[in-house]
Scaffold this motif. Structure first.
Motif, PDB file in Angstrom:
ATOM      1  N   LEU A 122     -36.251  70.016  27.309  1.00 30.43           N
ATOM      2  CA  LEU A 122     -36.671  69.388  26.061  1.00 30.43           C
ATOM      3  C   LEU A 122     -35.769  69.754  24.880  1.00 30.43           C
ATOM      4  N   LEU A 123     -35.081  70.878  24.969  1.00 28.98           N
ATOM      5  CA  LEU A 123     -34.222  71.310  23.863  1.00 28.98           C
ATOM      6  C   LEU A 123     -33.154  70.269  23.539  1.00 28.98           C
ATOM      7  N   TYR A 124     -32.789  69.448  24.508  1.00 33.18           N
ATOM      8  CA  TYR A 124     -31.808  68.390  24.269  1.00 33.18           C
ATOM      9  C   TYR A 124     -32.273  67.402  23.189  1.00 33.18           C
ATOM     10  N   ASP A 125     -33.580  67.335  22.953  1.00 34.67           N
ATOM     11  CA  ASP A 125     -34.113  66.379  21.982  1.00 34.67           C
ATOM     12  C   ASP A 125     -33.819  66.771  20.537  1.00 34.67           C
ATOM     13  N   VAL A 126     -33.495  68.028  20.300  1.00 34.33           N
ATOM     14  CA  VAL A 126     -33.450  68.587  18.948  1.00 34.33           C
ATOM     15  C   VAL A 126     -32.566  67.817  17.965  1.00 34.33           C
ATOM     16  N   PRO A 127     -31.352  67.372  18.316  1.00 33.84           N
ATOM     17  CA  PRO A 127     -30.495  66.757  17.303  1.00 33.84           C
ATOM     18  C   PRO A 127     -30.771  65.283  17.011  1.00 33.84           C
ATOM     19  N   VAL A 128     -31.811  64.717  17.589  1.00 30.27           N
ATOM     20  CA  VAL A 128     -32.115  63.304  17.353  1.00 30.27           C
ATOM     21  C   VAL A 128     -33.057  63.188  16.155  1.00 30.27           C
ATOM     22  N   ASN A 129     -32.587  62.543  15.089  1.00 31.67           N
ATOM     23  CA  ASN A 129     -33.403  62.303  13.906  1.00 31.67           C
ATOM     24  C   ASN A 129     -32.864  61.064  13.186  1.00 31.67           C
ATOM     25  N   PRO A 130     -33.614  60.496  12.246  1.00 24.91           N
ATOM     26  CA  PRO A 130     -33.211  59.220  11.640  1.00 24.91           C
ATOM     27  C   PRO A 130     -32.082  59.292  10.629  1.00 24.91           C
ATOM     28  N   ASP A 131     -31.637  60.502  10.277  1.00 22.57           N
ATOM     29  CA  ASP A 131     -30.625  60.634   9.228  1.00 22.57           C
ATOM     30  C   ASP A 131     -29.235  60.986   9.727  1.00 22.57           C
ATOM     31  N   SER A 132     -29.104  61.287  11.016  1.00 24.37           N
ATOM     32  CA  SER A 132     -27.813  61.747  11.519  1.00 24.37           C
ATOM     33  C   SER A 132     -27.519  61.172  12.892  1.00 24.37           C
ATOM     34  N   CYS A 133     -26.328  61.465  13.377  1.00 24.71           N
ATOM     35  CA  CYS A 133     -25.928  61.126  14.745  1.00 24.71           C
ATOM     36  C   CYS A 133     -26.078  62.388  15.602  1.00 24.71           C
ATOM     37  N   PRO A 134     -26.625  62.270  16.796  1.00 26.71           N
ATOM     38  CA  PRO A 134     -26.798  63.463  17.627  1.00 26.71           C
ATOM     39  C   PRO A 134     -25.471  63.944  18.216  1.00 26.71           C
ATOM     40  N   ALA A 135     -25.398  65.240  18.428  1.00 27.67           N
ATOM     41  CA  ALA A 135     -24.198  65.849  19.015  1.00 27.67           C
ATOM     42  C   ALA A 135     -24.642  67.036  19.855  1.00 27.67           C
ATOM     43  N   TRP A 136     -23.891  67.297  20.898  1.00 30.60           N
ATOM     44  CA  TRP A 136     -24.264  68.382  21.795  1.00 30.60           C
ATOM     45  C   TRP A 136     -23.031  69.187  22.216  1.00 30.60           C
ATOM     46  N   SER A 137     -23.309  70.393  22.702  1.00 28.14           N
ATOM     47  CA  SER A 137     -22.278  71.199  23.359  1.00 28.14           C
ATOM     48  C   SER A 137     -22.136  70.732  24.800  1.00 28.14           C
ATOM     49  N   PHE A 138     -20.893  70.730  25.289  1.00 28.83           N
ATOM     50  CA  PHE A 138     -20.631  70.355  26.677  1.00 28.83           C
ATOM     51  C   PHE A 138     -19.762  71.420  27.335  1.00 28.83           C
ATOM     52  N   TYR A 139     -20.322  72.096  28.287  1.00 29.30           N
ATOM     53  CA  TYR A 139     -19.607  73.040  29.129  1.00 29.30           C
ATOM     54  C   TYR A 139     -19.852  72.649  30.594  1.00 29.30           C
ATOM     55  N   LYS A 140     -21.083  72.785  31.047  1.00 30.22           N
ATOM     56  CA  LYS A 140     -21.423  72.449  32.432  1.00 30.22           C
ATOM     57  C   LYS A 140     -21.053  71.010  32.767  1.00 30.22           C
ATOM     58  N   HIS A 141     -21.311  70.095  31.841  1.00 29.78           N
ATOM     59  CA  HIS A 141     -21.062  68.673  32.101  1.00 29.78           C
ATOM     60  C   HIS A 141     -19.887  68.131  31.289  1.00 29.78           C
ATOM     61  N   ALA A 142     -18.959  69.009  30.944  1.00 33.21           N
ATOM     62  CA  ALA A 142     -17.795  68.550  30.181  1.00 33.21           C
ATOM     63  C   ALA A 142     -16.958  67.555  30.981  1.00 33.21           C
ATOM     64  N   ALA A 143     -16.942  67.692  32.291  1.00 32.32           N
ATOM     65  CA  ALA A 143     -16.134  66.788  33.113  1.00 32.32           C
ATOM     66  C   ALA A 143     -16.637  65.359  33.046  1.00 32.32           C
ATOM     67  N   ASP A 144     -17.937  65.193  32.828  1.00 30.59           N
ATOM     68  CA  ASP A 144     -18.498  63.846  32.758  1.00 30.59           C
ATOM     69  C   ASP A 144     -19.884  63.895  32.109  1.00 30.59           C
ATOM     70  N   PRO A 145     -19.967  63.654  30.808  1.00 28.93           N
ATOM     71  CA  PRO A 145     -21.258  63.701  30.105  1.00 28.93           C
ATOM     72  C   PRO A 145     -22.287  62.716  30.647  1.00 28.93           C
ATOM     73  N   ARG A 146     -21.848  61.723  31.403  1.00 26.66           N
ATOM     74  CA  ARG A 146     -22.803  60.764  31.970  1.00 26.66           C
ATOM     75  C   ARG A 146     -23.731  61.427  32.980  1.00 26.66           C
TER      76      ARG A 146
END
Length: 411
Positions: free
Chosen positions: A305-329
């Motif tokens: 659920l922590l992935y939900d944190v950066p989603v809000n109506p005033d900004s664009c979401p962004a995340w750290s990528f290490y484990k899935h840096a090879a393919d965020p999909r």
């Protein structure tokens, strides 16, 4: 009125959709650039990057730089000076930049917020228990110390209570200090340089117990040698304590979510999301449009659920990528949130592929930037690349392609 005019200018300049994407290199604090020494953020630091990756403003994918300004780490006048030097160097070198504003991790310069236990040191006030995290439901459980592992374990100040009114107001005050400086700088740029502001990023892997964790009996360790500190592995699957002492009670109680019983995963998610949304709302009200504002979240267990944190109506979401840096999909938490976000962009705002192979980096960047909504990838960190020449080659190989789509087709 000034902020309204600046916001109107942003809206006018965004009338034509900008599809440019960026590979941004973060200059790590204390490794060549540090806000406590404002002159270190000047042109020399930019030229070091540009000598290897000169920016080509006519390309679909451009290069840029970023730096983290930790607002409570140095006196305000020092932080302001450092920011001004950084922005001036961006203008001088025509380098697109991401301004990262951190209000969470380093707050050494604000003992008036965190010092609740040491009467001999500045800022002492027992009421500061309300501004730090607890290991239980009452202020008597306030922590004095935390640990952070960014390559190695170090002692740090206690995790802030992300719902404390005094702490949150202090965060908002610093945004009101720094954001107008960025807006004014951008407003004075000529039309052909407006693209130099990729965006402002708030949050820094916003979480509880992730980048500032506590050990059982941790307060008793403060007076003992750091060499005797325990070292426990980070348990990604444990979405509450990550295998260390449970904290988060202060923020959950202050938020009114619950005042007793056991914490659950959604409690910590909700606290973090409210905190980051509050900062984004404040920044938006200062005049920063949504397509220039990014919120930095993180997740360690797939889909948590922590992935939900950066989603809000005033900004664009962004995340750290290490484990899935090879393919965020393949990152189910990110993809779940991208499917429900109506933001114009998202970002891989902290990015590192655990490989020194040029082709692996080229392929990973292709996979990431093939999504046109991905505004930028921020490599963490520039200084870490020196030991792996293949990384620079892989980035050059990627930039040599006319577009991510063509790069994918050619594989």
């Amino acid at each position: 009125m000034r902020f309204v005019l600046l916001a109107a200018h942003f809206l006018c300049s965004a009338a034509v959709a900008d599809t440019t994407q960026y590979i941004v290199f973060n200059r790590a604090p204390g490794q060549g650039m540090y806000q406590g020494q404002p002159e270190s953020l000047g042109r020399k630091a930019f030229d070091e990057v540009l000598s290897q990756f000169p920016n080509a403003s006519d390309k679909q994918v451009q290069t840029g730089m970023s730096h983290i300004f930790s607002v409570f780490r140095t006196p305000p006048e020092t932080t302001v000076k450092a920011l001004r030097v950084f922005l001036e160097a961006a203008d001088q070198t025509s380098t697109p930049v991401v301004v990262q504003i951190d209000t969470e991790h380093w707050w050494d310069a604000r003992p008036d917020l965190w010092n609740w236990w040491d009467v001999k040191q500045p800022g002492y006030d027992p009421a500061n228990r309300e501004n730090v995290e607890w290991t239980g439901w009452s202020p008597e459980n306030a922590i004095k110390i935390a640990w952070r592992d960014w390559g190695k374990q170090v002692r740090v100040l206690p995790q802030p209570n992300l719902a404390s009114p005094r702490y949150v107001e202090a965060c908002k005050a610093e945004l009101r200090r720094l954001v107008p400086i960025v807006l004014e700088w951008h407003g004075k740029l000529p039309v052909e340089k407006k693209h130099l502001l990729i965006g402002i990023k708030l949050g820094h892997e916003t979480s509880i117990g992730g980048s500032a964790y506590h050990y059982e009996g941790g307060n008793d360790l403060l007076a003992k040698p750091a060499a005797d500190d325990p070292v426990l592995p980070f348990d990604a699957e444990n979405v509450l304590s990550r295998g260390r002492a449970q904290i988060g009670y202060a923020a959950v109680k202050t938020s009114g979510i619950r005042t007793s019983g056991s914490l659950v995963e959604s409690d910590l998610r909700d606290v973090c999301q409210r905190y980051l949304a509050t900062l984004c709302r404040e920044t938006a009200q200062l005049g920063v449009p949504r397509d220039k504002l990014f919120a930095h979240g993180v997740g360690w267990k797939d889909g948590e659920l922590l992935y939900d944190v950066p989603v809000n109506p005033d900004s664009c979401p962004a995340w750290s990528f290490y484990k899935h840096a090879a393919d965020p999909r393949l990152d189910t938490g990110v993809q779940r949130n991208l499917s429900r976000s109506d933001a114009p962009h998202w970002a891989a705002c902290e990015y590192w592929l655990a490989s020194g192979d040029a082709k692996a980096w080229r392929d990973a960047l292709t996979n990431t930037l093939s999504d046109p909504r991905c505004r930028y990838v921020c490599v963490f960190n520039w200084e870490s690349m020196a030991a792996f020449p293949g990384i620079a080659k892989g980035i050059h190989d990627f930039l040599g392609s006319s577009s991510p789509a063509q790069c994918r087709t050619s594989q």
